[in-house]
Design a protein around this motif. Structure first.
Motif, PDB file in Angstrom:
ATOM      1  N   PRO A   1      24.184  38.917 -28.257  1.00  0.00           N
ATOM      2  CA  PRO A   1      23.656  37.662 -28.806  1.00  0.00           C
ATOM      3  C   PRO A   1      24.579  37.102 -29.876  1.00  0.00           C
ATOM      4  CG  PRO A   1      22.348  39.548 -29.542  1.00  0.00           C
ATOM      5  CD  PRO A   1      23.295  40.064 -28.505  1.00  0.00           C
ATOM      6  N   ILE A   2      24.723  35.793 -29.877  1.00  0.00           N
ATOM      7  CA  ILE A   2      25.624  35.088 -30.788  1.00  0.00           C
ATOM      8  C   ILE A   2      24.843  34.021 -31.537  1.00  0.00           C
ATOM      9  CG2 ILE A   2      27.539  33.426 -30.855  1.00  0.00           C
ATOM     10  CD1 ILE A   2      28.773  34.966 -28.492  1.00  0.00           C
ATOM     11  N   SER A   3      25.126  33.905 -32.813  1.00  0.00           N
ATOM     12  CA  SER A   3      24.577  32.795 -33.589  1.00  0.00           C
ATOM     13  C   SER A   3      25.717  31.927 -34.097  1.00  0.00           C
ATOM     14  CB  SER A   3      23.746  33.303 -34.772  1.00  0.00           C
ATOM     15  OG  SER A   3      24.591  33.729 -35.821  1.00  0.00           O
ATOM     16  N   ARG A   4      25.418  30.635 -34.233  1.00  0.00           N
ATOM     17  CA  ARG A   4      26.432  29.694 -34.752  1.00  0.00           C
ATOM     18  C   ARG A   4      25.679  28.669 -35.608  1.00  0.00           C
ATOM     19  NH1 ARG A   4      31.374  26.921 -33.581  1.00  0.00           N
ATOM     20  NH2 ARG A   4      31.914  26.464 -35.741  1.00  0.00           N
ATOM     21  N   PRO A   5      25.265  29.087 -36.805  1.00  0.00           N
ATOM     22  CA  PRO A   5      24.389  28.229 -37.611  1.00  0.00           C
ATOM     23  C   PRO A   5      25.076  27.011 -38.218  1.00  0.00           C
ATOM     24  CG  PRO A   5      25.000  30.203 -38.822  1.00  0.00           C
ATOM     25  CD  PRO A   5      25.519  30.388 -37.424  1.00  0.00           C
ATOM     26  N   ASN A   6      26.403  27.064 -38.384  1.00  0.00           N
ATOM     27  CA  ASN A   6      27.113  25.908 -38.946  1.00  0.00           C
ATOM     28  C   ASN A   6      28.558  25.921 -38.459  1.00  0.00           C
ATOM     29  OD1 ASN A   6      28.723  27.598 -40.782  1.00  0.00           O
ATOM     30  ND2 ASN A   6      26.809  27.855 -41.914  1.00  0.00           N
TER      31      ASN A   6
END
Lengths: 115, 113
Positions: A67-72
């Motif tokens: 899983p990958i997050s890219r909040p900004n």
């Protein structure tokens, strides 16, 4: 150009646990990439993470495992879930500030060992 | 789809000798080509790139590469190597207009004194 930092730089983990790797860039970029470099091997693209959209995974990689997050526009995380010894690799993030020309700048990598 | 073949997994040379690291690619569309270097325990650093124009490309640390479209090659050269050039070298290709970089298997350059 871009200056990229990754945390942690290395870790030793137990089988079945998860590790989240952080990637921080010194400028705003649209495209970020996560690669895996297995021992003695070349780089394999795991996924492309664009801010504001779901990550796009390459064949052989799935969101449940990575899983990958890219909040900004300056930050992303990659989680390696339910780890096994086969996940022992160097994980690198990169960015393409120029976009069109695909010149990518790489972080120093996270060296993961799974026991 | 694109693919890259680096013909030599290891190249040992003596210091101050010339070196050539070979790279061939396969693609049905026009491409951009790159050489990256990875020093021990470090991330990748761009050596040089070919986007368009002159087929002879000069990069950092005295390296150069020549794009040969007919032979689908992008070999890396340096006329005189130093101990500090010891590293892993990766050739990479991307299709024009695409986001994805495809890397070769890498060539380990070892410089002997």
């Amino acid at each position: 150009s871009a200056v990229i930092s990754q945390k942690p730089s290395r870790d030793i983990c137990q089988r079945g646990t998860s590790l989240t790797i952080q990637c921080q860039v010194d400028s705003q970029v649209t495209m970020m990439f996560w690669y895996r470099q297995q021992p003695g091997q070349s780089l394999t693209l795991i996924a492309t993470a664009n801010q504001g959209s779901e990550a796009t995974y390459e064949s052989g990689f799935v969101i449940d495992k990575f899983p990958i997050s890219r909040p900004n526009l300056t930050f992303s995380t990659l989680t390696v879930s339910n780890m096994s010894p086969e996940d022992s690799s160097i994980y690198l993030c990169s960015v393409a500030p120029g976009g069109l020309y695909n010149e990518q700048f790489f972080g120093p990598g996270t060296r993961l060992t799974v026991l | 789809a694109q693919s890259v073949t680096q013909l030599d997994s290891q190249v040992p040379v003596f210091e101050e000798a010339p070196v050539e690291l070979r790279c061939n690619y396969s693609s049905s569309v026009s491409v951009y080509l790159f050489w990256y270097v990875q020093y021990p325990n470090q991330g990748l650093q761009l050596l040089l790139k070919y986007l368009s124009g002159s087929t002879l490309v000069k990069g950092i640390n005295g390296f150069e590469a020549e794009f040969n479209k007919s032979q689908t090659s992008f070999h890396l050269r340096k006329p005189s190597v130093h101990i500090s050039d010891t590293a892993e070298y990766f050739c990479a290709v991307s299709a024009k207009g695409a986001q994805k970089l495809v890397f070769g298997q890498g060539t380990r350059l070892t410089i002997n004194p």
